[in-house]
Scaffold this active site. Structure first.
Site, PDB file in Angstrom:
ATOM      1  N   GLY A 191     -10.599   0.022   1.383  1.00  0.00           N
ATOM      2  CA  GLY A 191     -10.987   1.129   2.009  1.00  0.00           C
ATOM      3  C   GLY A 191     -11.437   1.659   1.679  1.00  0.00           C
ATOM      4  N   GLU A 216       0.755  -1.725  -0.027  1.00  0.00           N
ATOM      5  CA  GLU A 216      -0.227   0.299   0.069  1.00  0.00           C
ATOM      6  C   GLU A 216       0.678   1.343  -0.291  1.00  0.00           C
ATOM      7  OE1 GLU A 216      -4.265  -0.885   1.850  1.00  0.00           O
ATOM      8  OE2 GLU A 216      -2.924  -0.104   3.811  1.00  0.00           O
ATOM      9  N   SER A 244      -6.641   3.422  -2.570  1.00  0.00           N
ATOM     10  CA  SER A 244      -7.798   3.845  -3.836  1.00  0.00           C
ATOM     11  C   SER A 244      -8.195   3.128  -4.630  1.00  0.00           C
ATOM     12  CB  SER A 244      -7.336   5.593  -4.243  1.00  0.00           C
ATOM     13  OG  SER A 244      -6.952   6.235  -3.048  1.00  0.00           O
TER      14      SER A 244
HETATM   15  P1  PGA Z   1      -8.236   3.332   0.512  1.00  0.00           P
HETATM   16  O1  PGA Z   1      -6.808   2.773   1.392  1.00  0.00           O
HETATM   17  O2  PGA Z   1      -8.845   2.529  -0.374  1.00  0.00           O
HETATM   18  O3  PGA Z   1      -9.706   4.051   1.642  1.00  0.00           O
HETATM   19  O4  PGA Z   1      -7.249   4.009  -0.132  1.00  0.00           O
HETATM   20  C1  PGA Z   1      -7.191   1.353   1.721  1.00  0.00           C
HETATM   21  C2  PGA Z   1      -6.021   1.117   3.038  1.00  0.00           C
HETATM   22  O5  PGA Z   1      -5.615   1.833   3.906  1.00  0.00           O
HETATM   23  O6  PGA Z   1      -5.535  -0.168   3.495  1.00  0.00           O
END
Ligand code: PGA
Length: 245
Positions: A227, A163, A206
């Site tokens: 997320g 990530e 994202s």
């Molecule tokens: P996001 O978060 O999909 O909202 O970017 C991902 C995560 O923090 O695991």
């Protein structure tokens, strides 16, 4: 393919009921081979575990205390307590916790205590924008992997989630070529360091129904840590459907 819903500090009992459509999908033959894992806040773990009993969905926590024994640690929850709820997975090393002072050493202790309880660990790593700009991504990932997995024997209980910090919650996603390079490096490091060729690698940051088709083309990616979009069952289902053709 793994689809991990990271609810962060969101969600109440009513939201659990909204996952009905996802449970239905998970039980369809086409999706049975994929692993759908909900990681709600601690407060919902037990209720969520009851809800998905007899389904093809698994439950995970989002963090734990580093000490594996019971003890006088007001407000804390350890891997043993998480295990007792019926949860099978745990997210550890998330950048939002690293930002609050979680070091590689603490993360390593947490991974040790979680694997001791036979929880499967979704171990998050990723570079910050400043590190990427300095072309330091490889070194950052290597350090996080080596320090985080030091002394971990049950390597089959580890799933790595790549990530990039700059892509979490920003709508920005790395180019496929960049992801292929970084995930390739993660695999090489894991092979050199742990002699493992079979550790699954997820991408997170994202992920949404619009960009997932492109991301799913990357065969090195074994799934997604989602997320924001995972709080909306329609979007989460869309992500799953578009990844599995
Ligand atoms: P996001 O978060 O999909 O909202 O970017 C991902 C995560 O923090 O695991």
């Amino acid at each position: 393919m793994y689809f991990v819903a990271n609810w962060k500090m969101y969600g109440n009992t009513a939201d659990i009921n909204k996952s009905k459509s996802v449970i239905k999908l998970a039980n369809l033959k086409k999706y049975k081979v994929s692993k759908i894992i909900y990681c709600p806040p601690f407060t919902l773990l037990s209720t969520f575990c009851d809800k998905v009993k007899n389904s093809n969905i698994f439950i995970g926590a989002q963090n734990c205390h580093s000490i594996s024994e019971y003890g006088a640690f007001t407000g804390s929850i350890n891997a043993k307590l998480i295990k007792s709820t019926g949860a099978k997975y745990i997210i550890l090393g998330h950048s939002e916790n690293r930002k609050c002072g979680e070091t590689d050493i603490i993360i390593n202790r947490k991974i040790r205590s979680a694997t001791k309880e036979n929880l499967k660990v979704i171990f998050c790593i990723g570079e910050k924008l400043s590190e990427k700009r300095k072309k330091n991504t490889y070194n950052v990932l290597r350090k996080q992997l080596i320090n985080g997995l030091k002394g971990i024997k049950k390597i089959e209980n580890i799933i790595v989630a790549y990530e990039p910090v700059w892509s979490i919650g920003t709508g920005l996603v790395p180019k496929n070529s960049e992801l292929i390079k970084n995930i390739g490096n993660i695999k090489k490091i894991l092979y050199k360091f742990k002699k493992s060729k079979s550790i699954k690698i997820l991408y997170g940051g994202s992920v949404n129904p619009k960009n997932v088709k492109e991301l799913a083309k990357i065969k090195e990616i074994n799934g997604f840590l989602v997320g924001g979009a995972s709080l909306n069952p329609k979007k989460f289902i869309d992500i799953i459907k578009k990844s599995i053709i």
